[in-house]
Design an enzyme around this catalytic site. Structure first.
Site, PDB file in Angstrom:
ATOM      1  N   GLY A   1       0.817  -1.206   0.000  1.00 61.91           N
ATOM      2  CA  GLY A   1       0.000   0.000   0.000  1.00 61.91           C
ATOM      3  C   GLY A   1       0.853   1.259   0.000  1.00 61.91           C
ATOM      4  O   GLY A   1       0.538   2.242  -0.681  1.00 61.91           O
ATOM      5  N   THR A   2       1.921   1.234   0.769  1.00 65.25           N
ATOM      6  CA  THR A   2       2.782   2.414   0.864  1.00 65.25           C
ATOM      7  C   THR A   2       3.387   2.749  -0.497  1.00 65.25           C
ATOM      8  O   THR A   2       3.443   3.926  -0.883  1.00 65.25           O
ATOM      9  CB  THR A   2       3.898   2.170   1.896  1.00 65.25           C
ATOM     10  OG1 THR A   2       3.284   1.886   3.156  1.00 65.25           O
ATOM     11  CG2 THR A   2       4.801   3.369   2.031  1.00 65.25           C
TER      12      THR A   2
ATOM     13  N   THR B   1       9.988  -7.670 -11.902  1.00 63.08           N
ATOM     14  CA  THR B   1       9.297  -8.935 -12.132  1.00 63.08           C
ATOM     15  C   THR B   1       8.128  -9.085 -11.168  1.00 63.08           C
ATOM     16  O   THR B   1       8.252  -8.806  -9.975  1.00 63.08           O
ATOM     17  CB  THR B   1      10.291 -10.107 -11.970  1.00 63.08           C
ATOM     18  OG1 THR B   1      11.343  -9.909 -12.906  1.00 63.08           O
ATOM     19  CG2 THR B   1       9.619 -11.440 -12.225  1.00 63.08           C
TER      20      THR B   1
ATOM     21  N   CYS C   1       3.010   4.800  23.438  1.00 67.95           N
ATOM     22  CA  CYS C   1       4.068   3.869  23.781  1.00 67.95           C
ATOM     23  C   CYS C   1       4.033   2.574  22.991  1.00 67.95           C
ATOM     24  O   CYS C   1       4.918   1.761  23.118  1.00 67.95           O
ATOM     25  CB  CYS C   1       4.025   3.574  25.261  1.00 67.95           C
ATOM     26  SG  CYS C   1       4.629   4.962  26.190  1.00 67.95           S
TER      27      CYS C   1
END
Lengths: 300, 402
Positions: free
Chosen positions: B72-73, B237, B325
């Site tokens: 997706g990135t 590819t 955190c």
């Protein structure tokens, strides 16, 4: 998820001294702006001897914040205030068998709560002198504020200099882009331009740190042995040891023995030895773990 | 008892049927689809089938509008950078403050390169102000990039409407739809969307495969050059097994679309209702009337998310949190902050995200476990008294922040 030590998990799942101490005469409330965690430490101090009779914590925070709080209260009970104040955040982390670098601020918060509580007991006003920024170098836990201040104070111009002064960027090097961005910003304050791989152009760089004189091979190995000797007592305290296997150019092969073998902290220990070596030898070296046998077969 | 996985917005299990489809493409059908011989040729046909399956789920007009990427990135970066390269005179980008880092971090970087980035803000339920959006649309804007559904709160943005508004001004519109694809119906041929990103592992396909939908005729500049694959629009590819898997996963997502929006939604609703009834001082974040059917984001006040997750994990329940955190960055969730959720609640947000593999029994087990976990942590919290929050929590506990 974080790689928490058994000790951290133990203090998180079954925290010691949770809650406020009854009849407390010292209270410290501190928080860490970088993560929003906050902690209240309550102490019951015997006035004549200044011995901490009881300590309790209340924490709004993550697993390691709770574990650090629990560890701190265990560590300070029975100590005098002055003894307790000698506890550093590294001591708290060590007590927990280490914290991930991103979580070191949790132990800092513990130490600050202690200072605040002692100040409160003594009727003083505690002032925080510690500013924390976003973590830049995850290998050596160096934050943005530290890097900025060091650049300003020492008139630094290159990533390499930042690494020499702060350790930041001395490990995996993936934060170099971040360090370059900080250099660009800080140098711009002085009207200078950051140039990769060299000094800024607008103004000649201030006197460079004197280069360490080149050492002969024997002197160099003696120096390496001396560094290892100075580290040895700390390792032996944990039933471990280190021995020099070989020196090949910039590569220093060492063998960690005893309790160090397979210890989770081995990688951090090696990082620490490497840093000391770099400082003492005045050159970049790599400290690589190796057994004698492995090295022979590697060369063969 | 087996562990309960409620973190499907992070990633999903590869569906066993998807895995079956993929298997032959490792050791048997290993040919390069570009090759002429039969080894390659068969793989080529398999990719063609997969492309069609994806086209169908997205309702795209042409199968050549589907470009395979690695994630997706990559699709997000390709889309935004392409729009900038293709229109060098346009130096502005419109996005939102609640985007995924895949878009936000790139936009922040582009700002340092001299681009102007407009980040639309959200209200307390995570909704956008479309009047404000309209006022920003100009011929200086190269691309609008707005997520279809938010990964943390599940809030759905009016993407079709926003794409139409952009199209009327001749502006390219990209949407990061990784959380929406497979969960809500999408019909691209009836929309004005120029580009759309999806990610395989969010819908029971493997990791390492993504798609960029590129509407026919939208001006485009590749990110990776160097080969004729994907008609020269994404060289390299093809990841044949993953593409075949994604095709099957898309087909299955279409079959389960109704299930997702009834049964999965019912589990999510029961979880929220059960937890809200049993735990005081907690609330649902996002827009309850307009969100993904699988996502519940609940803020537990006066405690911190990572601590909740660790205890949930110990009880065999996997969820995630908007707490500072849990991420490497230590930044509190930008999504929760953008919605104006107070610090003491934003840190305690927990996201439970479902898939069609969850069961109502699991939901009941989570509802049983959560109250004692929250109570245990509140006992440790300086904001919490004997039986409830201390009076004026902000005053009773006002730490010195460093």
């Amino acid at each position: 998820m974080w790689d928490y030590s058994e000790k951290v998990q133990e203090h998180f799942y079954n925290p010691k001294n949770a809650g406020a101490v009854e009849g407390a005469n010292g209270v410290g409330d501190v928080g860490s702006i970088s993560c929003g965690d906050a902690l209240r430490l309550t102490l019951k101090v015997e006035p004549e001897t200044e011995v901490i009779l009881d300590a309790g914590f209340q924490t709004f925070g993550c697993g390691s914040a709770i574990a650090s709080s629990s560890a701190l209260t265990e560590m300070i009970k029975g100590l005098t205030l002055d003894e307790a104040l000698k506890i550093s955040n590294q001591d708290i982390a060590d007590y927990l068998d280490g914290l991930p670098p991103e979580k070191m601020h949790c132990s800092v918060m513990g130490r600050e709560a202690l200072q605040a509580a002692v100040a409160n007991y003594r009727g003083e006003v505690w002032e925080d002198d510690h500013e924390e920024g976003a973590l830049v170098c995850k290998c050596f836990a160096v934050d943005e504020v530290m890097i900025e201040d060091t650049i300003r104070a020492n008139n630094l111009h290159t990533v390499e200099e930042v690494t020499n002064y702060t350790k930041a960027g001395g490990g995996c090097s993936s934060c170099h882009e971040g360090i370059e961005n900080i250099l660009t910003r800080v140098l711009a304050e002085k009207g200078e331009t950051f140039v990769a791989g060299g000094a800024a152009v607008a103004k000649p760089a201030a006197a460079k740190a004197p280069e360490a004189p080149k050492m002969g091979t024997l002197a160099r190995i003696r120096k390496i042995e001396a560094v290892l000797d100075s580290i040895r007592p700390a390792l032996q305290a944990d039933n471990g040891d280190v021995e020099l296997v070989d020196v090949d150019g910039k590569n220093i092969y060492v063998h960690l023995t005893g309790a160090c073998t397979g210890c989770q902290m081995a990688a951090m220990t090696l990082g620490g030895i490497q840093q000391r070596m770099i400082e003492e030898l005045g050159e970049f070296v790599k400290v690589i773990p190796a057994s004698k046998e492995a090295l022979v077969s590697m060369e063969g | 008892m087996s562990d309960i996985y409620l973190d499907n917005n992070a990633t999903t299990m590869v569906d066993p049927a998807v895995f079956e489809e993929m298997k032959p493409y490792f050791c048997e059908q290993f040919g390069n689809p570009s090759s002429l011989h039969s080894f390659g040729n068969k793989v080529g046909f398999a990719l063609k089938k997969a492309r069609k399956q994806i086209q169908d789920l997205l309702g795209a007009e042409h199968d050549s509008e589907i470009i395979f990427t690695s994630c997706g990135t990559e699709s997000d970066s390709t889309a935004i950078l392409s729009a900038l390269k293709a229109q060098p005179d346009r130096k502005e980008i419109i996005t939102t403050v609640v985007e995924h880092p895949a878009v936000l971090t790139l936009c922040e970087y582009l700002e340092t390169e001299g681009y102007t980035v407009h980040k639309l803000e959200v209200d307390s339920k995570g909704r956008l102000d479309l009047d404000k959006y309209k006022s920003l649309l100009s011929d200086k804007v190269a691309v609008v990039s707005v997520m279809w559904a938010n990964n943390e709160s599940g809030t759905i943005f009016p993407i079709e409407e926003m794409a139409q508004m952009a199209a009327e001004k001749g502006i390219m519109f990209h949407t990061d739809a990784v959380q929406a694809v497979g969960k809500i119906p999408i019909n691209l041929k009836e929309s004005a969307i120029s580009m759309l990103s999806l990610s395989g592992h969010k819908l029971h396909a493997p990791k390492g495969i993504g798609v960029l939908y590129l509407r026919r005729g939208v001006r485009y500049r590749p990110l990776l050059r160097g080969g004729h694959q994907e008609r020269g629009r994404r060289a390299g590819t093809e990841n044949a097994p993953a593409i075949v898997g994604l095709g099957k996963a898309c087909e299955m997502a279409a079959e389960h679309m109704a299930f997702e929006n009834t049964q999965v939604k019912a589990m999510r609703d029961r979880l929220e209702q059960g937890i809200l009834a049993a735990v005081p001082h907690c609330f649902v974040t996002g827009d309850p009337d307009n969100r993904l059917p699988n996502t519940a984001s609940i803020a537990f006040e006066y405690i911190e998310g990572e601590a909740i997750l660790l205890l949930l994990n110990k009880a065999g329940i996997a969820a995630s949190s908007g707490s500072a955190c849990t991420s490497g960055s230590l930044e509190p969730s930008h999504v929760m902050r953008a919605m104006g959720i107070p610090y003491t609640a934003a840190h305690g947000t927990v996201r439970f995200s479902f898939s069609r593999y969850n069961t109502m029994d699991e939901v009941e087990r989570v509802i049983e476990e959560v109250p004692s976990i929250v109570a245990k942590l509140r006992k440790l919290s300086p904001y919490w008294g004997e039986n409830g929050p201390v009076e004026n929590p902000g005053e009773a506990f006002a730490p010195v922040y460093a």
